[in-house]
Every structure is written in C-alpha cells, then in structure tokens.
Motif scaffolding. Sequence first.
Motif, PDB file in Angstrom:
ATOM      1  N   THR A 102     -17.191  47.648  49.472  1.00  0.00           N
ATOM      2  CA  THR A 102     -17.016  46.608  50.488  1.00  0.00           C
ATOM      3  C   THR A 102     -18.334  45.937  50.854  1.00  0.00           C
ATOM      4  O   THR A 102     -18.397  45.181  51.825  1.00  0.00           O
ATOM      5  CB  THR A 102     -16.382  47.190  51.765  1.00  0.00           C
ATOM      6  OG1 THR A 102     -17.163  48.303  52.190  1.00  0.00           O
ATOM      7  CG2 THR A 102     -14.950  47.622  51.537  1.00  0.00           C
ATOM      8  N   SER A 103     -19.394  46.196  50.073  1.00  0.00           N
ATOM      9  CA  SER A 103     -20.688  45.597  50.438  1.00  0.00           C
ATOM     10  C   SER A 103     -20.633  44.077  50.330  1.00  0.00           C
ATOM     11  O   SER A 103     -21.417  43.377  50.963  1.00  0.00           O
ATOM     12  CB  SER A 103     -21.797  46.160  49.553  1.00  0.00           C
ATOM     13  OG  SER A 103     -21.477  45.933  48.202  1.00  0.00           O
ATOM     14  N   ASN A 104     -19.685  43.579  49.527  1.00  0.00           N
ATOM     15  CA  ASN A 104     -19.567  42.141  49.355  1.00  0.00           C
ATOM     16  C   ASN A 104     -18.558  41.509  50.315  1.00  0.00           C
ATOM     17  O   ASN A 104     -18.266  40.323  50.230  1.00  0.00           O
ATOM     18  CB  ASN A 104     -19.158  41.862  47.905  1.00  0.00           C
ATOM     19  CG  ASN A 104     -19.407  40.436  47.497  1.00  0.00           C
ATOM     20  OD1 ASN A 104     -20.390  39.828  47.923  1.00  0.00           O
ATOM     21  ND2 ASN A 104     -18.514  39.890  46.698  1.00  0.00           N
ATOM     22  N   ALA A 396     -12.658  48.243  38.397  1.00  0.00           N
ATOM     23  CA  ALA A 396     -13.721  48.940  39.129  1.00  0.00           C
ATOM     24  C   ALA A 396     -13.382  50.408  39.374  1.00  0.00           C
ATOM     25  O   ALA A 396     -14.270  51.271  39.333  1.00  0.00           O
ATOM     26  CB  ALA A 396     -13.988  48.235  40.463  1.00  0.00           C
ATOM     27  N   ALA A 397     -12.084  50.695  39.597  1.00  0.00           N
ATOM     28  CA  ALA A 397     -11.719  52.083  39.908  1.00  0.00           C
ATOM     29  C   ALA A 397     -12.059  53.030  38.765  1.00  0.00           C
ATOM     30  O   ALA A 397     -12.306  54.218  38.995  1.00  0.00           O
ATOM     31  CB  ALA A 397     -10.228  52.159  40.241  1.00  0.00           C
ATOM     32  N   GLN A 398     -12.087  52.525  37.529  1.00  0.00           N
ATOM     33  CA  GLN A 398     -12.431  53.392  36.376  1.00  0.00           C
ATOM     34  C   GLN A 398     -13.941  53.429  36.154  1.00  0.00           C
ATOM     35  O   GLN A 398     -14.405  54.081  35.212  1.00  0.00           O
ATOM     36  CB  GLN A 398     -11.775  52.901  35.078  1.00  0.00           C
ATOM     37  CG  GLN A 398     -10.333  52.435  35.170  1.00  0.00           C
ATOM     38  CD  GLN A 398      -9.410  53.441  35.834  1.00  0.00           C
ATOM     39  OE1 GLN A 398      -9.577  54.644  35.662  1.00  0.00           O
ATOM     40  NE2 GLN A 398      -8.467  52.949  36.608  1.00  0.00           N
ATOM     41  N   ASN A 399     -14.703  52.686  36.923  1.00  0.00           N
ATOM     42  CA  ASN A 399     -16.141  52.535  36.650  1.00  0.00           C
ATOM     43  C   ASN A 399     -16.989  52.701  37.897  1.00  0.00           C
ATOM     44  O   ASN A 399     -17.905  51.903  38.150  1.00  0.00           O
ATOM     45  CB  ASN A 399     -16.398  51.142  36.038  1.00  0.00           C
ATOM     46  CG  ASN A 399     -15.875  51.025  34.626  1.00  0.00           C
ATOM     47  OD1 ASN A 399     -16.549  51.425  33.675  1.00  0.00           O
ATOM     48  ND2 ASN A 399     -14.661  50.506  34.495  1.00  0.00           N
ATOM     49  N   ASN A 400     -16.706  53.726  38.665  1.00  0.00           N
ATOM     50  CA  ASN A 400     -17.488  54.000  39.876  1.00  0.00           C
ATOM     51  C   ASN A 400     -17.646  52.793  40.781  1.00  0.00           C
ATOM     52  O   ASN A 400     -18.668  52.612  41.429  1.00  0.00           O
ATOM     53  CB  ASN A 400     -18.881  54.536  39.511  1.00  0.00           C
ATOM     54  CG  ASN A 400     -18.779  55.867  38.818  1.00  0.00           C
ATOM     55  OD1 ASN A 400     -18.019  56.726  39.266  1.00  0.00           O
ATOM     56  ND2 ASN A 400     -19.503  56.030  37.715  1.00  0.00           N
ATOM     57  N   PHE A 401     -16.625  51.943  40.792  1.00  0.00           N
ATOM     58  CA  PHE A 401     -16.587  50.776  41.677  1.00  0.00           C
ATOM     59  C   PHE A 401     -17.783  49.851  41.486  1.00  0.00           C
ATOM     60  O   PHE A 401     -18.339  49.316  42.431  1.00  0.00           O
ATOM     61  CB  PHE A 401     -16.396  51.216  43.136  1.00  0.00           C
ATOM     62  CG  PHE A 401     -15.062  51.908  43.295  1.00  0.00           C
ATOM     63  CD1 PHE A 401     -13.896  51.177  43.341  1.00  0.00           C
ATOM     64  CD2 PHE A 401     -14.978  53.293  43.303  1.00  0.00           C
ATOM     65  CE1 PHE A 401     -12.663  51.804  43.412  1.00  0.00           C
ATOM     66  CE2 PHE A 401     -13.742  53.926  43.381  1.00  0.00           C
ATOM     67  CZ  PHE A 401     -12.584  53.178  43.434  1.00  0.00           C
ATOM     68  N   PRO A 406     -16.157  46.404  32.903  1.00  0.00           N
ATOM     69  CA  PRO A 406     -15.496  45.880  31.702  1.00  0.00           C
ATOM     70  C   PRO A 406     -13.989  46.100  31.761  1.00  0.00           C
ATOM     71  O   PRO A 406     -13.538  47.190  32.119  1.00  0.00           O
ATOM     72  CB  PRO A 406     -16.114  46.708  30.561  1.00  0.00           C
ATOM     73  CG  PRO A 406     -17.275  47.413  31.137  1.00  0.00           C
ATOM     74  CD  PRO A 406     -17.154  47.425  32.623  1.00  0.00           C
ATOM     75  N   ARG A 407     -13.219  45.054  31.440  1.00  0.00           N
ATOM     76  CA  ARG A 407     -11.768  45.232  31.478  1.00  0.00           C
ATOM     77  C   ARG A 407     -11.136  44.797  30.165  1.00  0.00           C
ATOM     78  O   ARG A 407     -11.450  43.727  29.627  1.00  0.00           O
ATOM     79  CB  ARG A 407     -11.155  44.512  32.683  1.00  0.00           C
ATOM     80  CG  ARG A 407     -11.413  43.040  32.800  1.00  0.00           C
ATOM     81  CD  ARG A 407     -10.954  42.559  34.183  1.00  0.00           C
ATOM     82  NE  ARG A 407     -10.849  41.116  34.273  1.00  0.00           N
ATOM     83  CZ  ARG A 407     -11.885  40.289  34.414  1.00  0.00           C
ATOM     84  NH1 ARG A 407     -13.114  40.763  34.428  1.00  0.00           N
ATOM     85  NH2 ARG A 407     -11.678  38.992  34.520  1.00  0.00           N
TER      86      ARG A 407
END
Length: 450
Positions: A102-104, A396-401, A406-407
């Motif tokens: 949520t930093s963005n 993002a859920a698969q990549n430490n957010f 990459p999708r």
Amino acid sequence: GLNLTDIQGDILIGMKKNKEMFFFFSIADATAFKSHLDSAILPLITSTQQLLTVATQPTTAVNLAFSQTGLNALGLASQGLGDSLFASGQFSGAESLGDPGTSNWVQAFAGTGIHGVFLLASDTIDNVNAELSQIQSILGTSITEAYRLQGEARPDDQQGHEHFGFMDGISNPAIDGFSTALPGQAVLSPGLFLLAEDGDGSSSSRPSWAKDGSLLAFRQLQQRVPEFNKFLADNAALTQGNADLLGARMMGRWKSGAPVDLAPTADDVDLANDPQRNNNFNFTHPDFTETTDQTHCPFSAHIRKTNPRSDFNPLNTANHIIRAGIPYGPEVTDAEASSNTSSTDASLERGLAFVAYQSNIGNGFAFIQQNWVDNANFFFGKTTPPGIDPIIGSNAAQNNFAPNSPRPVSGLDPTDSTTIVTLNTDFVVSRGGEYFFSPSLSAIQNTLSV
Ligand code: N7H
C-alpha cells in the motif's frame, strides 16, 4: 417493479456526465451532520427515476455513499450490512486485490479514515464546483474534506474512451424487471446489485433499512499510457506486425469498441457503433474447440477474464458488477510520449476512477479481481493456462508483492494458441480506494439522519 424514486441514480444506469467529482469526507460532528442530511442534503440527492427523462435530470446529479466507519460514526456500528469486505474496508484487503503493498496508495485511502463520498456529475466543472460549494456550506464544520478526485471524459473524438484509447461503458448487465436486454446482454436479478432485492443471497442478514442500497467499490487506478503504447509497438510481432491488433487482443475489443470475437482480424466501426451487435458474442463458434481455440479472442483478454460468458455453461449468474467509472487526469504530454514513460509529476497522473456496484463485494469486484483477473489458471479447463489479465492483472501475490511482477499471458499470437508471453510492466497501478454503501433515499431520511 423496483422503487426507482428511492434508489440512487448512479447504481443502475449511471449518471453519464462528462465531468464527475468524487469528494471524500470524514464526519466531524455526527449530530450536526444528521440534521443537515435530512433537511438540506436529501433534496439534492438524485434518484434513478430523475435520471430516466431529460426533463427531470438536474444540472448536477448528486449521489452519496458511506463507508463502514462512516456508518459507525452515525451510530449504526451494531447493525452490520452483512458484507465482510465492506465491514473491514478496502485498505486491509489491498494485497488480496493484487496491490503491491500500500506504499503507493493515496494517503487518504490508507486506513479507514474516510467516512463517505459525494459523487457530483455534470456537463461542466463549474457546475460541479458550484454544487460542491453548496453542499460544503450546508454541512459546514460537520464534515472535513479527506480527498477529492476530479474525473472527466477525454476530449474530442476520445470522448467515451478511457486513457489507453478504448471505448468503455459498452457492456453492463441488464436488470430483470427494469431494463430491456440488448442482444448478448446478460439479464440478472436485481438482488445482485441491490441489497435485499430478489436474488440477493444475503437478504436475511441485511437490516431492513439497507434494502435498495448498493455496495460501491471505488478504486483509483492509474494508467501508464506511454508504457502501454511502447509495449504494443515493441511486441507487434506477436500479431504479425499489427500493434492495434495486439492491443485489441489484450482488451478483447478494438479501440472503437468492436469485439475481437466478431472482428478478429480488422476493426469494424459499424459493428462497434451498433448496440444490436456490439455485445452479441459469447466466444463460441460452430467450428471452434473451446478449450484450445484463441484465434478470435484470447482466454486472457480483459473483457473475457472479467466476464467469461460461454466459458461458463450454464452461464455464471453470481459474479457480476455494474460499472460506472470515468477517466481522470490530463492527456499524455509530448515529453511523456517521446520518452515512453509516465511523468512522476502528480498533476500529470491519469487513469480510471473505477466504480463498481454490487450487493456483495466478495462476489462482485473483489471476486472478479482476485479469482479471475489475477488467477493465471482461470478459466479452468483450457489446454493452455490462460494467464493473467494483461491490462489490469497483477501477479504481485506470487512475487513478494513487488511492483511489475512478471505475469504470464497466453493467446496473444492468433496463429499460436499455446505460447505464453511474460509481461514485465504493470500498465495499471492501484492508488487505492474504499468500499461504500449507497443507501436508498428513504434510508437516508429515516435511518441515517436520526
Ligand atoms: Fe474493465 N479499459 O479501458 O482498458 N474494461 N477496465 N475493469 N471491465 C472493459 O465492454 C478498463 C477494471 C470489467 O461484459 C472495457 O464496456 C481499464 C476492473 C468488466 O464484456 C474496457 C481499467 C474490473 C467489463 C475496460 C479497468 C473491470 C470491463 C470494454 C483500469 C473488475 C465488461 C468496454 C484502469 C475487477 C466485460 C465494455 C463484458 C470492460 C478498461 C478496470 C471489469 C475498454 C482501463 C478493476 C466486468
């Protein structure tokens, strides 16, 4: 039939104006707020009935919705609406929506401090501002401004098109007993969108005053237009050199709005502009093997991921939203276009002020985003996994957010249904949002004001 004088106007048909402001506020003095709400604000709220004929449309249409903390501030904390995602608010669920943390997020959305939102729609910003001034002077110090977002249609021939250039607002569900379905349009129960109406599976857990209200999922979704255009230019080989076709396959529609399922090789403006035909498709064709064939519309295309039509048999009647968003922000500048990069200047941010109505957020917006858009294996049973929605999807859920996770996306090349391409850029970036309840006018009068 539905009580159209009691249902706020944006829910079923949209306020459909070229300018729309979202004014987010906190309640500072609940007693004062309630007294103004009943006497002076209620007459300004626009019903569905008022929007149905031009003669009764106000110069500026106004709708009003409350977050859970807003209902709490009004003394209704003990009367849950029977919707767990609404109750907890959007911020705590950011990562389940695929946001890279949520930093963005816009500061005002980070937390549960927003109590409500006024939606103000008109033909001019002057009208919107005048209406807002009136509301602010009525409410005085009983509210404080938390944040505002000014939406507006894009200029000239881009009117109705969102910032990537695609015509928006073509496909929304028809409501049983209210709207007449166009060919190809799903007809759904009113209870999918209005609490406690026929087809609302949670009717028994709604307080009586919630009837004919709707849950509004708001998202500020930034669009990185230069990056999107660069991707199309750089990867046009996937579509035999045709960058427009690549974009159309990612969307499922050409920029004109023509569906690729019916116009797979070239745009067709007559088709795009014909409401009798532009929604009349379901991704099946007599000579098609549905589990393998991506020659017309990729399994991953945005409109197929968010509304799979005949991929479901029988048709899915549970997971639908009514969309009523509007673009925000300025056109791409020459400097951004030539550098293929979105400016970091906040005043140049552009995107979609996304609005979705449903009676259950976990079946509507959140379900579609989490279980369909961001799920590489959906739709199930295809021989090549469809991959993630190339327009709005997140891995993002698969990549430490991490941002730009990459999708995988299949089906972009019409001649090769089995190849999976990896996209490394987020074209749509979440700036956060909140969940709201858009009550009936009678609930505003009899419950929220007392
Ligand atoms: Fe999408 N876009 O312009 O790129 N969307 N959308 N959307 N969307 C649609 O058919 C867009 C978002 C749906 O019934 C069109 O009306 C953009 C979210 C659904 O065939 C276009 C963003 C969610 C449909 C866009 C964005 C959805 C749909 C085609 C974000 C839900 C109807 C026009 C910046 C989680 C599908 C049309 C159907 C259509 C765009 C977001 C859902 C052009 C730019 C977050 C259900």
